[in-house]
Design a protein around this motif. Structure first.
Motif, PDB file in Angstrom:
ATOM      1  N   VAL A  52       0.310   9.794  -3.761  1.00 29.04           N
ATOM      2  CA  VAL A  52       0.466  11.041  -3.012  1.00 29.04           C
ATOM      3  C   VAL A  52       1.056  12.171  -3.852  1.00 29.04           C
ATOM      4  CG1 VAL A  52       0.724   9.794  -0.835  1.00 29.04           C
ATOM      5  CG2 VAL A  52       2.761  10.467  -2.112  1.00 29.04           C
ATOM      6  N   TYR A  53       1.802  11.828  -4.899  1.00 29.34           N
ATOM      7  CA  TYR A  53       2.589  12.863  -5.568  1.00 29.34           C
ATOM      8  C   TYR A  53       1.824  13.637  -6.636  1.00 29.34           C
ATOM      9  CZ  TYR A  53       6.287  10.649  -2.940  1.00 29.34           C
ATOM     10  OH  TYR A  53       7.044  10.144  -1.907  1.00 29.34           O
ATOM     11  N   ASP A 105      -6.900   6.941  11.507  1.00 25.87           N
ATOM     12  CA  ASP A 105      -7.186   5.534  11.797  1.00 25.87           C
ATOM     13  C   ASP A 105      -7.774   4.813  10.586  1.00 25.87           C
ATOM     14  OD1 ASP A 105      -6.943   3.469  13.548  1.00 25.87           O
ATOM     15  OD2 ASP A 105      -8.858   3.794  14.558  1.00 25.87           O
ATOM     16  N   ASP A 106      -7.023   4.779   9.494  1.00 25.52           N
ATOM     17  CA  ASP A 106      -7.474   4.160   8.250  1.00 25.52           C
ATOM     18  C   ASP A 106      -6.245   3.652   7.504  1.00 25.52           C
ATOM     19  OD1 ASP A 106      -7.953   4.442   5.162  1.00 25.52           O
ATOM     20  OD2 ASP A 106      -9.949   4.279   6.054  1.00 25.52           O
ATOM     21  N   PRO A 107      -6.251   2.422   6.996  1.00 23.81           N
ATOM     22  CA  PRO A 107      -5.071   1.857   6.324  1.00 23.81           C
ATOM     23  C   PRO A 107      -4.576   2.693   5.147  1.00 23.81           C
ATOM     24  CG  PRO A 107      -6.617   0.116   6.858  1.00 23.81           C
ATOM     25  CD  PRO A 107      -7.315   1.411   7.172  1.00 23.81           C
ATOM     26  N   ASP A 108      -5.491   3.264   4.351  1.00 25.11           N
ATOM     27  CA  ASP A 108      -5.049   4.065   3.206  1.00 25.11           C
ATOM     28  C   ASP A 108      -4.413   5.380   3.651  1.00 25.11           C
ATOM     29  OD1 ASP A 108      -5.912   2.186   1.334  1.00 25.11           O
ATOM     30  OD2 ASP A 108      -7.959   2.987   1.345  1.00 25.11           O
ATOM     31  N   THR A 109      -4.945   5.973   4.721  1.00 24.74           N
ATOM     32  CA  THR A 109      -4.339   7.187   5.273  1.00 24.74           C
ATOM     33  C   THR A 109      -2.962   6.870   5.848  1.00 24.74           C
ATOM     34  OG1 THR A 109      -6.524   8.061   5.838  1.00 24.74           O
ATOM     35  CG2 THR A 109      -4.625   9.067   6.930  1.00 24.74           C
ATOM     36  N   ILE A 110      -2.864   5.782   6.591  1.00 24.63           N
ATOM     37  CA  ILE A 110      -1.584   5.351   7.171  1.00 24.63           C
ATOM     38  C   ILE A 110      -0.558   5.110   6.067  1.00 24.63           C
ATOM     39  CG2 ILE A 110      -0.440   3.481   8.432  1.00 24.63           C
ATOM     40  CD1 ILE A 110      -3.071   3.180  10.046  1.00 24.63           C
ATOM     41  N   ALA A 111      -0.986   4.467   4.975  1.00 21.32           N
ATOM     42  CA  ALA A 111      -0.074   4.176   3.863  1.00 21.32           C
ATOM     43  C   ALA A 111       0.436   5.469   3.226  1.00 21.32           C
ATOM     44  CB  ALA A 111      -0.782   3.317   2.823  1.00 21.32           C
ATOM     45  N   GLY A 112      -0.451   6.456   3.097  1.00 16.88           N
ATOM     46  CA  GLY A 112      -0.020   7.736   2.543  1.00 16.88           C
ATOM     47  C   GLY A 112       1.066   8.379   3.389  1.00 16.88           C
ATOM     48  N   GLN A 113       0.886   8.344   4.713  1.00 19.23           N
ATOM     49  CA  GLN A 113       1.906   8.905   5.600  1.00 19.23           C
ATOM     50  C   GLN A 113       3.186   8.079   5.560  1.00 19.23           C
ATOM     51  OE1 GLN A 113       0.121  11.221   5.796  1.00 19.23           O
ATOM     52  NE2 GLN A 113      -1.537  11.254   7.298  1.00 19.23           N
ATOM     53  N   GLY A 114       3.038   6.798   5.293  1.00 15.54           N
ATOM     54  CA  GLY A 114       4.203   5.912   5.236  1.00 15.54           C
ATOM     55  C   GLY A 114       5.170   6.227   4.118  1.00 15.54           C
ATOM     56  N   THR A 115       4.722   6.992   3.109  1.00 17.24           N
ATOM     57  CA  THR A 115       5.633   7.370   2.018  1.00 17.24           C
ATOM     58  C   THR A 115       6.784   8.241   2.531  1.00 17.24           C
ATOM     59  OG1 THR A 115       4.223   9.287   1.455  1.00 17.24           O
ATOM     60  CG2 THR A 115       3.813   7.218   0.284  1.00 17.24           C
ATOM     61  N   TYR A 154       7.246   0.886   7.572  1.00 19.97           N
ATOM     62  CA  TYR A 154       8.159   0.790   6.427  1.00 19.97           C
ATOM     63  C   TYR A 154       9.614   0.719   6.876  1.00 19.97           C
ATOM     64  CZ  TYR A 154      10.127   1.470   1.816  1.00 19.97           C
ATOM     65  OH  TYR A 154      10.830   1.285   0.640  1.00 19.97           O
ATOM     66  N   ILE A 155      10.000   1.570   7.832  1.00 22.42           N
ATOM     67  CA  ILE A 155      11.397   1.574   8.272  1.00 22.42           C
ATOM     68  C   ILE A 155      11.769   0.254   8.935  1.00 22.42           C
ATOM     69  CG2 ILE A 155      12.961   2.569  10.002  1.00 22.42           C
ATOM     70  CD1 ILE A 155      11.912   5.297   9.285  1.00 22.42           C
ATOM     71  N   LYS A 156      10.895  -0.284   9.759  1.00 17.97           N
ATOM     72  CA  LYS A 156      11.215  -1.536  10.442  1.00 17.97           C
ATOM     73  C   LYS A 156      11.244  -2.728   9.479  1.00 17.97           C
ATOM     74  CE  LYS A 156      11.991  -0.478  14.736  1.00 17.97           C
ATOM     75  NZ  LYS A 156      13.316  -0.764  15.338  1.00 17.97           N
ATOM     76  N   LYS A 194       0.830  -1.208   0.000  1.00 15.49           N
ATOM     77  CA  LYS A 194       0.000   0.000   0.000  1.00 15.49           C
ATOM     78  C   LYS A 194       0.870   1.265   0.000  1.00 15.49           C
ATOM     79  CE  LYS A 194      -4.399  -1.296   2.205  1.00 15.49           C
ATOM     80  NZ  LYS A 194      -5.250  -0.526   1.277  1.00 15.49           N
ATOM     81  N   ILE A 195       1.915   1.228   0.806  1.00 20.12           N
ATOM     82  CA  ILE A 195       2.795   2.398   0.899  1.00 20.12           C
ATOM     83  C   ILE A 195       3.502   2.647  -0.429  1.00 20.12           C
ATOM     84  CG2 ILE A 195       4.919   3.276   1.979  1.00 20.12           C
ATOM     85  CD1 ILE A 195       3.996   1.840   4.572  1.00 20.12           C
TER      86      ILE A 195
END
Length: 507
Positions: free
Chosen positions: A14-15, A147-157, A189-191, A8-9
């Motif tokens: 996002v870009y 608290d949403d997987p798609d929102t979390i994935a966006g921040q994970g970029t 992502y980092i871990k 997802k990430i």
């Protein structure tokens, strides 16, 4: 490992609206802390916050049916701007519910991007509850701020960019925590790629919902949430974000408002940018981590998450930054009530710069002064200053950690004194430099009894002092002699004895 999140990430959209932000070094802070300190500049996003990433990714992935319903969210500001800009980009109607305490700059920014704003509740939880009521009533599609997987994935970029941009040694990454979306996305992502890197969450001590949840082993609703760092003013960590943070975050550091203010100054000193309190949270936590663990020689990176701060908030930040950095001591000192005592006390301070000096005559026995003095967090600490003064016979009370003193009393020292007659009040201006206050007192000499004194270093080129005088040269000399003597001092002055403010509050 959550391979679905990694995918997802990597596939996050996002870009279209977000930019890849740079990593900058912080040379001044690095030298002071004896570590290589880096900062990820999410304050450079189009909405001056990382929130555009998660918001756009979530909205872009909605079905056409969900888009047509119109979208709604609750936010303290930055997520709201992300949703508003994303909705405008994709041609979708957006309704934003914001707490009434949201900084005006964020409210105006959301409206400017075309979204409809409803102000409701004092804290995020109340705005969130109301937004869910509107979802039930009107069928809107809800865009959760964290608290949403798609929102979390966006921040994970952001994690993707960090590891791509910085390929060398990296010991720890510090991430601000509110609802947990940023911390969850980056840590996952980092871990996954670099499990050797420590990931530390940083919370404002008055909204430490992740720390409380980890302590209790379950999500916990805080009884009180402080609003100073409004971007992380969340009473309960998200359900999904807590699941991920509990697995991938290595620890949590909490910081005070004074420590956040000091971090805002640190970021400004190194980047010439002004961030919001939540934006400086990670730098504040990084500094505390170094202090608590005696860390040196490591490479540490902090996320600057945003720069949406009301201009008038800077007054408080500037006032508290030196305290947060432990570079100012606030003291109550008892000195003899006699001519020359002020000068003797300033001599006792040595070469330290006086930042504040407040006094009002009360009795003939002794004088109580409220004084601010510059100190050094490592070399000349407030404790060392107190010891030095006590060794010289002064009665000293250290008020540096006294919130009532810092927040209120420092602005209230003064008032009326029934024991004073024939007082005259003058305002002086003198060049601001180390030793300026002592030089001023030396020039004033012993010909006057000082009954009132107020001085505050505002960082300007000139210092200003308000002084009440009685005694020889005031009540027993003619006006001509008084004027002549004050002119001999050589500093510009103006008499304010007839000023209505003096008459109403001090005379």
């Amino acid at each position: 490992m959550p391979y679905d999140y990694i995918r997802k990430i990597l596939e996050a959209r996002v870009y279209d609206v977000a930019v890849e932000t740079p990593i900058h070094s912080m040379p001044f802070l690095s030298a002071r802390c004896q570590n290589d300190i880096l900062i990820k500049r999410e304050d450079l996003q189009p909405i001056f916050s990382f929130k555009i990433r998660g918001a756009y990714n979530k909205i872009a992935l909605l079905s056409e049916a969900d888009k047509k319903k119109g979208i709604i969210t609750a936010s303290a500001g930055n997520h709201a701007q992300g949703v508003a800009l994303s909705a405008k980009k994709l041609g979708i109607d957006a309704l934003i519910v914001m707490p009434t305490t949201t900084p005006d700059i964020k409210v105006r920014s959301v409206k400017e991007k075309g979204a409809t704003v409803i102000l409701h509740g004092d804290v995020f939880a109340e705005a969130l509850a109301y937004s869910m009521e509107l979802v039930q009533a009107h069928g809107y599609t809800y865009i959760h701020p964290y608290d949403d997987p798609d929102t979390i994935a966006g921040q994970g970029t952001i994690g993707v960019e960090i590891l791509r941009q910085h390929t060398g040694e990296l010991d720890a990454v510090f991430i601000p925590v509110g609802g947990g979306g940023l911390a969850a996305g980056i840590s996952i992502y980092i871990k996954y790629l670099r499990p050797d890197i420590r990931v530390i969450g940083v919370e404002y001590e008055e909204s430490a919902c992740l720390k409380e949840a980890l302590k209790n082993g379950e999500r916990t609703v805080l009884d009180h949430v402080g609003l100073f760092a409004d971007g992380v003013a969340v009473a309960q960590i998200g359900k999904e974000t807590f699941t991920q943070c509990r697995e991938f975050i290595d620890g949590v550091v909490t910081v005070s408002s004074d420590e956040i203010c000091a971090a805002i100054k640190d970021i400004f000193d190194d980047t010439r940018s002004v961030c919001e309190p939540a934006g400086a949270l990670a730098v504040a936590g990084l500094k505390k981590y170094i202090e608590n663990n005696q860390v040196s020689g490591q490479t540490l990176l902090a996320i600057n998450s945003g720069a949406n701060i009301n201009f008038d908030r800077l007054r408080y930040v500037a006032e508290r930054a030196e305290l947060g950095e432990k570079r100012e001591a606030i003291l109550s000192v008892t000195i003899p009530e006699q001519p020359g005592s002020f000068r003797a006390f300033c001599n006792a301070l040595g070469k330290r710069s006086v930042t504040e000096f407040n006094y009002r005559y009360h009795s003939k026995a002794s004088a109580h002064i409220f004084v601010g003095v510059q100190v050094h967090p490592d070399l000349h600490t407030s404790d060392a200053l107190v010891d030095q003064l006590q060794q010289q016979g002064y009665v000293v009370d250290d008020l540096t950690d006294n919130e009532m003193a810092k927040q209120h009393v420092r602005h209230m020292v003064g008032g009326r004194s029934a024991a004073i007659v024939n007082e005259r009040v003058f305002c002086f201006t003198f060049p601001e430099r180390p030793g300026a206050l002592l030089n001023f007192l030396n020039k004033l000499g012993d010909r006057f009894n000082i009954t009132l004194f107020h001085y505050r270093n505002h960082g300007a080129a000139y210092g200003r002092a308000m002084v009440g005088l009685v005694g020889v040269g005031v009540d027993k000399m003619g006006d001509q002699h008084v004027e002549g003597f004050l002119q001999e001092i050589g500093y510009p002055y103006q008499e304010e004895t007839d000023n209505s403010v003096y008459r109403d509050f001090l005379a």
